[in-house]
Design an enzyme around this catalytic site. Structure first.
Site, short mmCIF file in Angstrom:
data_model
loop_
_atom_site.label_atom_id
_atom_site.label_comp_id
_atom_site.label_asym_id
_atom_site.label_seq_id
_atom_site.Cartn_x
_atom_site.Cartn_y
_atom_site.Cartn_z
CB VAL A 77 0.69 -20.37 11.40
CG1 VAL A 77 -0.16 -19.52 10.47
CG2 VAL A 77 2.18 -20.06 11.22
CB CYS A 78 -4.27 -18.82 13.97
SG CYS A 78 -6.06 -19.09 13.88
CB VAL A 79 -5.60 -23.92 11.46
CG1 VAL A 79 -6.71 -24.00 12.48
CG2 VAL A 79 -6.01 -24.65 10.20
CB ALA A 82 -3.16 -20.13 8.22
#
Lengths: 119, 98, 122
Positions: A77-79, A82
């Site tokens: 998941v892209c930080v 997110a």
């Protein structure tokens, strides 16, 4: 063949996550490898363990978790995306991990093919 | 190259742009709401038929069935399942016309 | 995989501000610069609006990210391609754009796309 998968939409609102999941399942059944599934934009919402769909509906989040467990998939998941949307380690579903956008570029380099699902 | 389209041709111009950009010998796969384009009577169907001599047109069968239009698929378009989708994506690089 | 250089194309077909895709796509482009890959950006359809000069976002209380396109050459990202038909259909010309670009016809854009190893669309 090594596939990288990019998912740009959240669950339920758009069919993208369903299509990506069914594609991954079919790829694994055919003996291909899924190098990484990268969740970006609203796609990060696929990773919240707080999702509770009605019992007669598919559980999109749990389905990803189960596929990851069975096939040791790397669900990233892209930080940045997110954090914007309130997806944090404390509400992350099992099987997902939060990491940087570099992981998407790395998949582009290391996978033989990248397939994008979005809106 | 595999061109993946997921929008209804009456909602967005993705199919139109894709058909203009795609090089001869390419493959166009219609998934999700794009499957409507390959059904009899849809205004986009003629464009797909015209493109068939230079592009291979496929449709994701489960998406067509889900929308109640499996019996309206136009001539010359191949219906495939997710396994067929994987085969195409393994054989060709892809561009998704989101 | 060290030393592998692939041709990456980022395809932008959506206008800015109405949705987040343009901004978050640009974030991937900036990150990709750190990987020393052969990166190009393609602007098709409404994506050409991302490059329109004179964006003023104060009134919608949103960050104006358009100056970032001008900063791309500092990251060695210099290949920006714009679809000619998309400009024409929107009453725009190259002079309306805030960066130097190469304008290509749809067919030329298709040929360039075929040369890529990875095409990412947002």
């Amino acid at each position: 063949m090594k596939f990288g998968i990019l998912v740009n939409e959240g669950p339920y609102q758009h069919q993208a996550s369903d299509s990506a999941y069914l594609f991954c399942k079919a790829a694994l059944e055919r003996g291909h490898e899924v190098h990484r599934v990268f969740f970006y934009h609203d796609g990060v919402n696929n990773a919240t363990r707080l999702t509770e769909p009605p019992l007669d509906d598919r559980n999109i989040v749990k389905r990803w978790t189960k596929l990851a467990e069975e096939h040791k998939l790397d669900l990233v998941v892209c930080v940045a995306a997110a954090l914007r949307r309130g997806i944090l380690d404390e509400n992350l579903a099992p099987g997902f991990r939060i990491s940087g956008l570099g992981q998407l570029v790395e998949t582009g380099i290391e996978a033989d093919r990248v397939v994008t699902f979005g809106d | 190259m595999l061109h993946i389209i997921n929008k209804s041709p009456l909602e967005k111009s993705s199919l139109e742009t894709c058909l203009a950009v795609a090089q001869d010998g390419g493959i166009v796969l219609l998934i999700e709401d794009a499957v409507y384009a390959a059904t009899r009577g849809n205004t986009a169907a003629a464009r797909l038929t015209a493109a068939q001599d230079r592009l291979k047109i496929c449709v994701l069968g489960p998406d067509l069935e889900a929308r109640g239009l499996a019996d309206r698929l136009i001539e010359g378009v191949t219906s495939i399942d997710y396994g067929g989708f994987v085969d195409l994506a393994a054989e060709h690089k892809s561009q998704s016309w989101l | 995989m060290e030393g592998v250089i692939k041709k990456f194309m980022f395809v932008n077909r959506k206008a800015p501000y109405g949705t987040v895709y343009a901004l978050e796509s640009l974030e991937v482009v900036l990150i990709s610069a750190a990987f020393d890959q052969d990166v190009s950006l393609a602007f098709l359809d409404d994506g050409v609006y991302q490059l329109k000069k004179g964006q003023q976002t104060k009134g919608i209380e949103t960050k104006n990210f358009s100056p970032t396109y001008r900063a791309l050459d500092g990251y060695d990202i210099e290949k920006l391609y714009v679809e000619r038909e998309a400009l024409e259909a929107r009453g725009l010309s190259e002079e309306d754009l805030l960066v130097d670009v190469t304008v290509l016809s749809r067919k030329e854009m298709g040929a360039l796309m075929e040369e890529q190893d990875v095409v990412l669309s947002f």
